[in-house]
Design an enzyme around this catalytic site. Structure first.
Site, PDB file in Angstrom:
ATOM      1  N   TYR A  45      62.870  68.240  24.875  1.00  0.00           N
ATOM      2  CA  TYR A  45      61.690  67.652  24.228  1.00  0.00           C
ATOM      3  C   TYR A  45      61.206  68.630  23.157  1.00  0.00           C
ATOM      4  O   TYR A  45      60.692  69.708  23.465  1.00  0.00           O
ATOM      5  CB  TYR A  45      60.559  67.414  25.236  1.00  0.00           C
ATOM      6  CG  TYR A  45      60.787  66.315  26.249  1.00  0.00           C
ATOM      7  CD1 TYR A  45      61.777  65.347  26.089  1.00  0.00           C
ATOM      8  CD2 TYR A  45      59.980  66.226  27.377  1.00  0.00           C
ATOM      9  CE1 TYR A  45      61.954  64.334  27.032  1.00  0.00           C
ATOM     10  CE2 TYR A  45      60.149  65.207  28.321  1.00  0.00           C
ATOM     11  CZ  TYR A  45      61.138  64.270  28.136  1.00  0.00           C
ATOM     12  OH  TYR A  45      61.307  63.270  29.069  1.00  0.00           O
ATOM     13  N   ARG A  52      55.284  52.903  26.716  1.00  0.00           N
ATOM     14  CA  ARG A  52      55.208  53.797  25.552  1.00  0.00           C
ATOM     15  C   ARG A  52      54.050  53.431  24.610  1.00  0.00           C
ATOM     16  O   ARG A  52      54.155  53.569  23.398  1.00  0.00           O
ATOM     17  CB  ARG A  52      56.544  53.810  24.815  1.00  0.00           C
ATOM     18  CG  ARG A  52      57.694  54.257  25.738  1.00  0.00           C
ATOM     19  CD  ARG A  52      59.028  54.017  25.142  1.00  0.00           C
ATOM     20  NE  ARG A  52      60.122  54.403  26.029  1.00  0.00           N
ATOM     21  CZ  ARG A  52      60.636  55.625  26.117  1.00  0.00           C
ATOM     22  NH1 ARG A  52      60.147  56.594  25.400  1.00  0.00           N
ATOM     23  NH2 ARG A  52      61.638  55.871  26.938  1.00  0.00           N
ATOM     24  N   SER A  90      49.133  49.599  26.479  1.00  0.00           N
ATOM     25  CA  SER A  90      47.954  50.457  26.669  1.00  0.00           C
ATOM     26  C   SER A  90      46.652  49.759  26.306  1.00  0.00           C
ATOM     27  O   SER A  90      45.576  50.231  26.659  1.00  0.00           O
ATOM     28  CB  SER A  90      48.084  51.711  25.806  1.00  0.00           C
ATOM     29  OG  SER A  90      47.987  51.367  24.434  1.00  0.00           O
TER      30      SER A  90
HETATM   31  N1  NAP Z   1      63.401  60.310  32.416  1.00  0.00           N
HETATM   32  C1  NAP Z   1      63.322  59.716  31.263  1.00  0.00           C
HETATM   33  O1  NAP Z   1      64.317  59.186  30.740  1.00  0.00           O
HETATM   34  C2  NAP Z   1      62.003  59.661  30.533  1.00  0.00           C
HETATM   35  C3  NAP Z   1      61.895  58.905  29.360  1.00  0.00           C
HETATM   36  C4  NAP Z   1      60.648  58.856  28.727  1.00  0.00           C
HETATM   37  C5  NAP Z   1      59.564  59.544  29.247  1.00  0.00           C
HETATM   38  N2  NAP Z   1      59.712  60.285  30.384  1.00  0.00           N
HETATM   39  C6  NAP Z   1      58.573  61.050  30.943  1.00  0.00           C
HETATM   40  O2  NAP Z   1      57.495  60.173  31.156  1.00  0.00           O
HETATM   41  C7  NAP Z   1      56.315  60.696  30.541  1.00  0.00           C
HETATM   42  C8  NAP Z   1      55.417  59.566  30.113  1.00  0.00           C
HETATM   43  O3  NAP Z   1      55.865  59.036  28.866  1.00  0.00           O
HETATM   44  P1  NAP Z   1      55.957  57.534  28.562  1.00  0.00           P
HETATM   45  O4  NAP Z   1      56.473  57.313  27.247  1.00  0.00           O
HETATM   46  O5  NAP Z   1      56.674  56.919  29.662  1.00  0.00           O
HETATM   47  O6  NAP Z   1      54.401  57.192  28.644  1.00  0.00           O
HETATM   48  P2  NAP Z   1      53.566  55.873  28.546  1.00  0.00           P
HETATM   49  O7  NAP Z   1      52.380  56.168  29.387  1.00  0.00           O
HETATM   50  O8  NAP Z   1      54.335  54.633  28.775  1.00  0.00           O
HETATM   51  O9  NAP Z   1      53.156  55.845  26.989  1.00  0.00           O
HETATM   52  C9  NAP Z   1      52.510  56.941  26.441  1.00  0.00           C
HETATM   53  C10 NAP Z   1      51.856  56.550  25.140  1.00  0.00           C
HETATM   54  O10 NAP Z   1      50.858  55.555  25.396  1.00  0.00           O
HETATM   55  C11 NAP Z   1      49.715  55.802  24.594  1.00  0.00           C
HETATM   56  N3  NAP Z   1      48.478  55.638  25.401  1.00  0.00           N
HETATM   57  C12 NAP Z   1      47.439  54.846  25.093  1.00  0.00           C
HETATM   58  N4  NAP Z   1      46.485  54.928  26.036  1.00  0.00           N
HETATM   59  C13 NAP Z   1      46.899  55.791  26.937  1.00  0.00           C
HETATM   60  C14 NAP Z   1      46.323  56.310  28.130  1.00  0.00           C
HETATM   61  N5  NAP Z   1      45.126  55.940  28.563  1.00  0.00           N
HETATM   62  N6  NAP Z   1      47.016  57.204  28.843  1.00  0.00           N
HETATM   63  C15 NAP Z   1      48.236  57.598  28.429  1.00  0.00           C
HETATM   64  N7  NAP Z   1      48.836  57.159  27.295  1.00  0.00           N
HETATM   65  C16 NAP Z   1      48.163  56.254  26.554  1.00  0.00           C
HETATM   66  C17 NAP Z   1      49.834  57.236  24.098  1.00  0.00           C
HETATM   67  O11 NAP Z   1      49.867  57.182  22.695  1.00  0.00           O
HETATM   68  P3  NAP Z   1      48.684  57.820  21.853  1.00  0.00           P
HETATM   69  O12 NAP Z   1      48.625  59.258  22.275  1.00  0.00           O
HETATM   70  O13 NAP Z   1      49.152  57.645  20.449  1.00  0.00           O
HETATM   71  O14 NAP Z   1      47.477  57.023  22.210  1.00  0.00           O
HETATM   72  C18 NAP Z   1      51.147  57.768  24.597  1.00  0.00           C
HETATM   73  O15 NAP Z   1      51.895  58.346  23.578  1.00  0.00           O
HETATM   74  C19 NAP Z   1      56.859  61.516  29.379  1.00  0.00           C
HETATM   75  O16 NAP Z   1      55.919  62.466  28.939  1.00  0.00           O
HETATM   76  C20 NAP Z   1      58.065  62.141  29.999  1.00  0.00           C
HETATM   77  O17 NAP Z   1      57.657  63.271  30.764  1.00  0.00           O
HETATM   78  C21 NAP Z   1      60.903  60.339  31.036  1.00  0.00           C
END
Ligand code: NAP
Length: 335
Positions: A60, A212, A216
């Site tokens: 990352y 992602r 939200s």
């Molecule tokens: N194993 C894998 O293949 C894999 C793949 C992807 C992710 N991950 C892990 O999962 C974690 C979560 O990532 P994700 O993409 O899955 O997250 P997600 O929660 O589905 O989406 C995160 C995005 O949602 C937006 N958002 C809006 N309101 C929110 C709120 N109240 N709380 C949190 N986010 C909000 C944020 O954008 P804004 O900041 O622009 O508002 C943030 O960038 C990553 O950090 C990583 O550690 C693992």
């Protein structure tokens, strides 16, 4: 600390962690620019609020994310934080992904660099990010088991693995959790992968709980994305699909409003309600988003609420795959 912080245990043999984990990925990669100070403040606020599970990956931001997490760990008692790290992905200096290396010598090399960047002598849960076709999972597991014995890692996890790989890996060394996408609109794990994990006593750390950002409640239909933003290539955000997917969010908003919760809180609460063995990883990059996400812990869903949510967002309601076609082919879980 939030007095309401609940805990869950990862698998039969894993650590007990906060019911919500924080994923740090978006602070370094994939979702456009992030503010360094705010990222560190968000990580610290999460720990202060009782979150104990932090997820990162060595790729990352090509190490940037681990350096951020390492900076925060420096000011903390190490035993208060459960650090989950993914390894294996290769990148070039432009940030392009150039393959996956799971040879024993490569794993030891990845680990050595992660320990330095994280300012630590051990990683709590270490997991290969992807397992390309032909991966000798038993060999990967034997290498990781040696690292457990040596004290460099405490537990082994998997990421985006399918049922067959999960069984083979677990037969070689206990797996504590599978990290995999799971949300109202990504329910593929329910047919085979989740039952397999439950049979074997393996926990789930769910990512993409807000798809992602799509789920939200903050996504603007006309938002412009940089070409480096993952979502500029994600089928669910494409011009043809986005409007239809956001119609689902509008329907979810009606249910959320009736509960006095936000859309994001309702989407997170739904994943939390799917079982005590599931820990949602939230991708908050700012304290404001973190605070909203933590509010999900106070949203109790009755059977009627769950029904209303699933009527608003049916299991197969979203259009478009969860990854671009080329990346779908890399997912062991989709084979
Ligand atoms: N194993 C894998 O293949 C894999 C793949 C992807 C992710 N991950 C892990 O999962 C974690 C979560 O990532 P994700 O993409 O899955 O997250 P997600 O929660 O589905 O989406 C995160 C995005 O949602 C937006 N958002 C809006 N309101 C929110 C709120 N109240 N709380 C949190 N986010 C909000 C944020 O954008 P804004 O900041 O622009 O508002 C943030 O960038 C990553 O950090 C990583 O550690 C693992």
């Amino acid at each position: 600390m939030r007095s309401s912080m609940k805990t869950r245990t990862l698998g039969k043999t894993g650590p007990t962690v906060s019911a919500l984990g924080l994923g740090a990925m978006g602070m370094s990669d994939f979702y456009g620019p992030a503010d360094r100070e705010e990222s560190i403040a968000t990580l610290n606020a999460a720990l202060d609020e009782g979150i104990t599970l932090i997820d990162t990956g060595d790729f990352y931001g090509s190490g940037h994310n681990e350096i951020l997490v390492g900076e925060v760990l420096r000011g903390r008692r190490r035993e208060d934080v459960v650090v989950s790290v993914k390894f294996g992905a290769l990148r070039d200096p432009q940030g392009n992904f150039t393959g996956v290396d799971l040879r024993p010598v490569a794993i030891r090399n990845f680990l050595a660099y992660s320990l330095k960047r994280l300012n630590t002598d051990h990683i709590d849960v270490y997991r290969p990010a992807r397992m390309p076709p032909g991966t000798d999972i038993e060999e990967v597991m034997r290498t990781l088991a040696d690292l457990v014995k040596a004290g460099y890692i405490r537990h082994i996890g998997l990421s985006e693995a399918g049922a067959d790989t999960i069984r083979r890996a677990h037969a070689t060394h206990p797996i504590v959790d599978l990290q995999i996408e799971y949300s109202l609109i990504s329910r593929g794990i329910e047919s085979e992968i989740l039952p397999t994990c439950r049979e074997l006593g393996i926990g789930i750390t769910a990512y993409g709980v807000l798809s992602r950002g799509l789920l939200s409640g903050h996504w603007a239909r006309d938002r412009r994305l940089a070409p480096t933003d993952f979502r500029s290539r994600s089928p669910r955000f494409s011009r043809e699909n986005l409007d239809r997917n956001l119609d689902l969010v509008d329907a979810l908003r009606t249910v959320a409003d009736a509960k006095g919760a936000t859309v994001a809180q309702t989407a997170i609460a739904w994943v939390l309600s799917r079982g005590e063995d599931i820990v949602p990883l939230i991708g908050a990059r700012t304290r404001e988003r973190l605070d909203e996400a933590l509010g999900a812990l106070g949203v109790e869903l009755s059977a009627g609420d769950v029904e209303a949510i699933e009527r608003a967002v049916p299991a197969d309601g979203a259009v478009g795959d969860r990854y671009p076609e080329a990346q779908m082919a890399h997912l062991d879980s989709e084979r």
